[in-house]
Design an enzyme around this catalytic site. Sequence first.
Site, PDB file in Angstrom:
ATOM      1  N   LYS A 135       4.450  30.354   3.238  1.00 53.52           N
ATOM      2  CA  LYS A 135       3.362  30.053   2.474  1.00 53.52           C
ATOM      3  C   LYS A 135       1.852  29.644   2.671  1.00 53.52           C
ATOM      4  CE  LYS A 135       6.042  27.345  -0.728  1.00 53.52           C
ATOM      5  NZ  LYS A 135       5.451  27.529  -1.636  1.00 53.52           N
TER       6      LYS A 135
ATOM      7  N   THR B  62       7.234  26.962   5.282  1.00 58.17           N
ATOM      8  CA  THR B  62       6.118  27.333   4.756  1.00 58.17           C
ATOM      9  C   THR B  62       4.862  27.607   5.913  1.00 58.17           C
ATOM     10  OG1 THR B  62       7.333  24.294   5.611  1.00 58.17           O
ATOM     11  CG2 THR B  62       4.415  24.199   5.195  1.00 58.17           C
TER      12      THR B  62
ATOM     13  N   HIS C 116      15.429  13.602  12.080  1.00 61.33           N
ATOM     14  CA  HIS C 116      14.156  13.263  12.965  1.00 61.33           C
ATOM     15  C   HIS C 116      13.306  12.244  12.569  1.00 61.33           C
ATOM     16  CE1 HIS C 116      11.816  16.101   9.598  1.00 61.33           C
ATOM     17  NE2 HIS C 116      11.550  14.052   9.912  1.00 61.33           N
TER      18      HIS C 116
ATOM     19  N   HIS D 282       0.713  -1.380  -0.002  1.00 59.56           N
ATOM     20  CA  HIS D 282      -0.514  -0.222  -0.090  1.00 59.56           C
ATOM     21  C   HIS D 282       0.799   1.264   0.408  1.00 59.56           C
ATOM     22  CE1 HIS D 282      -3.023   3.053   1.502  1.00 59.56           C
ATOM     23  NE2 HIS D 282      -1.983   3.318   2.729  1.00 59.56           N
TER      24      HIS D 282
END
Lengths: 192, 539
Positions: B335, B332, B306, B80
Site C-alpha cells: 500500500k 501494508t 503478539h 480516554h
Amino acid sequence: MAEQQGKPDNTRIVRRLLLTVVGMFAFGFALVPLYDVFCDITGFNGRFTDGQAAANTKTVDTSRTVNVQFITRVNKGMPWGFEPEVNSVRVHPGETKVVNFLANNPTGGNMIAQAIPSVAPGEASLYLNKVECFCFNQQPLAAGAKTAMPMQFYLDPEIPDDIHTVTLSYTMYDMTENATPDALAAIAQPVN
Amino acid sequence: MSTVVGEMDQHDDHHHHAPSGVTRWLFTTNHKDIGSMYLWFSFIMFLVGGSMAMVIRAELFQPGLQLVDPHFFNQMTTVHGLIMVFGAVMPAFTGLANWMIPMMIGAPDMALPRMNNWSFWILPFAFAILLASLFMEGGGPAFGWTFYAPLSTTYSSDSTALFVFSVHIMGISSIMGAINVIVTIMNMRAPGMTYMKMPLFVWSWFITAFLLIAVMPVLAGAVTMVLTDKYFGTSFFDAAGGGDPVMFQHIFWFFGHPEVYIMILPSFGIVSAIIPAFARKPLFGYASMVYATAAIAGLSFLVWAHHMFTTGMPVFAELFFMYCTMLISVPTGVKVFNWVATMWRGSITFETPMLFSLAFVILFTIGGFSGLMLAITPVDFQYHDTYFVVAHFHYVLVSGAIFSIMAAAYFWLPKWTGHMYDEGLAKLHFWASLISVNVLFFPMHFAGLAGMPRRIPDYSIQFADINQIVSIGGFAFGLSQLIFLWVVIKCVKGGEKAPAKPWEGAEGLEWTVPSPAPYHTFDTPPDTSKTPPEAQDHG
C-alpha cells in the site's frame, strides 16, 4: 446483481449476516472449552491433564540431570499453611522421586482443599508424569491438624535437551463451601 | 448543527416532507443526515476523550502526584481509550461511510435506512452510560480499555455493569452499521459499477464491515463473561473456580487485533482517494490495493497473541505469532509503495487534504515500523507495557486514523456544505497538528525504551524532562483541534461557493452531483459504464 434496482436480496443477506453475528458470539464462548482442550494437548500456559501416569518403566538417562523446583501458594483468603518439604530436587530423566508436601489447617473448623498444579516452562508439563499425587484428590483436614502429602513423579526421558529446570507450582484452594456438613464432620480428628 | 441542515433543506426534493426541529434528527432515515450526526458525535467524543488526555498529561507534567489521585488517573486512561476507540474513530468512519458510500456507488440511500437511524441513536446512550459511571460511588472503569481480568472482575468498582452494558450497546451499533454497509454495497451499486470498479474507500469499508461482524460479537462475549464472573458467580477467568485469567487475554485480543485494523482500513481507503486527486494521476495498483486490504484483514485473525508474549508461551507459539505479525508488513508495504508510486511524477499540489494524507503516509509508516519492532518476540519483553507501546499505537491511531479522518473532512467538506473551507486556517491547523503530534508522541519512544511503564500517574525522576516535553506537545495538539472546529463551523456558515468538483484531479460519482449534495442523490441510478471511477489504471 448491480442491475437489481429493487432490493429482493436484502433480507437474505441481513439474515445471513445476523446468523454470522450469533455464530461469532457463540464462538466467543466456545473459545472457553477450546482453550482448555488446546492447553491440555499442548501444555500451553503450563496447564496439563492432572491424571495419574502409569508406573515408571522408562530407562533412566544418567547422562543428564534436571533441576525440579517446587513452589506452593494458597489462594487469597485461604488460611492453610502449605509448603514443600524440599524446595528442589535434582533428578535424572526416567528416575522416580517422592517429595512430601506439608499442609496444616490452623483454623478451628474442619476443611477440605484442592491443590491445582501448574508447570513452567509449559512445554515441560507434557513430560512431567505423576504416579501418585495428593493433587489427584481433595484433601480433608480437621481443625488444627497437619499432614504430609506425598507426590511421586518422574520425568519422561524424551524431555527436550534444552530444558534444564522445571518448576512445579501448586496453589491450594478452599473447597469447604462445596462439601456437605456430613462429609466435613466425618473428617478424622488429629491424633495427638 | 441545525444551521447546517437548515441550508440543506433548500435542496430538498418537493415530494419529501422532512419534519423540522429535533424530530427531523430523531426520525431521519436520510444517509446524509445520519452521516452528519455520526461525524458531529464523533467530534464531540474526540473532544471529551481529548480532555481526559489533557488530565493525564497535566498529571504527568512532573513526577509525583499533583492534580488527581491514582484511582481517578486510571479511570482517565481507561475512559480516554474507550472513548477514542469506540466513540471517536469508529463513529467517524461510520459517518464517512454513511455520507460517501451511497454517493460513491450511485445509490439513493443506504439499504436499510431505518436500522441506520437506530444504529446511530443508540450510541449517545451508550456513551452517556459510560460517562455517567465516572460519577458513581467507587468511580468508573479503571482497568484500562483492555479490561483484563481479574482487574475488571475481582478488583473493579461496582459500576462495572454500566461499562459492560455500554460496550454491548456500542457493539450492537457497530454491527448494525456494518450490516448496512455490506447490504448497501452488495445490492445498491449503480449499473456498471462492478466490484472491481468501486472506489477504494468503498472497498476498504466493505472489508472492514466483515471484520466488524466477525469480532464485535466476540467482544460482546468477553464483556458478558466479565459481567457474569463479577456479578453471577461464574468462573470464566477465576482460577479458584477452574477458570483462567490468561484466557481472557486470548479472547480479548482475538477481538482486539482485528479491531485495530477496523480503525485503519477505512483510512487506507480515504488516502487512496485523496492522493490520486492531488497528484492528478490515477491510483497506482488499484487491484493490488484491494487484495492487500483483504490480506491484512485475513492476517489480522492470526496475530492476536503478539499482545501477550510475556504471558509465558511455548517458543513455537511465540515464533508463529511473530512471523505472522511480520507478514502483515508485506501487504501494508504494498500500500505505501502504491501511494508513493501514485505521486511519482504527478503534478502535486498541497491543499490541506493532501497535506494530511502525506503526513498520514509518513507517520503511519513510522508507527508501522515501531509495530515491527514490537513484533520481535525477544525484544518485546523489554518494550512490553512501556511508553514505547503508547508511542506506537498513538502514531498509528492519531497520526494515522485521526489524520486520515481530518483529510477526509477537508476533502469532502465542500461537497457536504457547498462552501470552500478557509484554506489558510486549515493549513494552520495542519502545521500546528503535525508539529505538536510529533512533540507529543515521538519522545514517548525514548521514555519507553528507557523503561517508563505505561498507565502510571507517577514516575521516576529521570523521566521528568521527556514527560514535560510530551505534555507540552499534548496541550498544543489539543488546542490545535479547536482550530479544526473553527474551520468547520466557518465552512458550514458560509464561504466561497464550491463547484460540483472543487478538486481538479478528483474522480468519482460524488463529484458529479452539485455542491452541497442535494438531500436526495441518484434517485435514478447513474450510468457508470462510461467513466468508471478510479479504474483507469487497468488499461
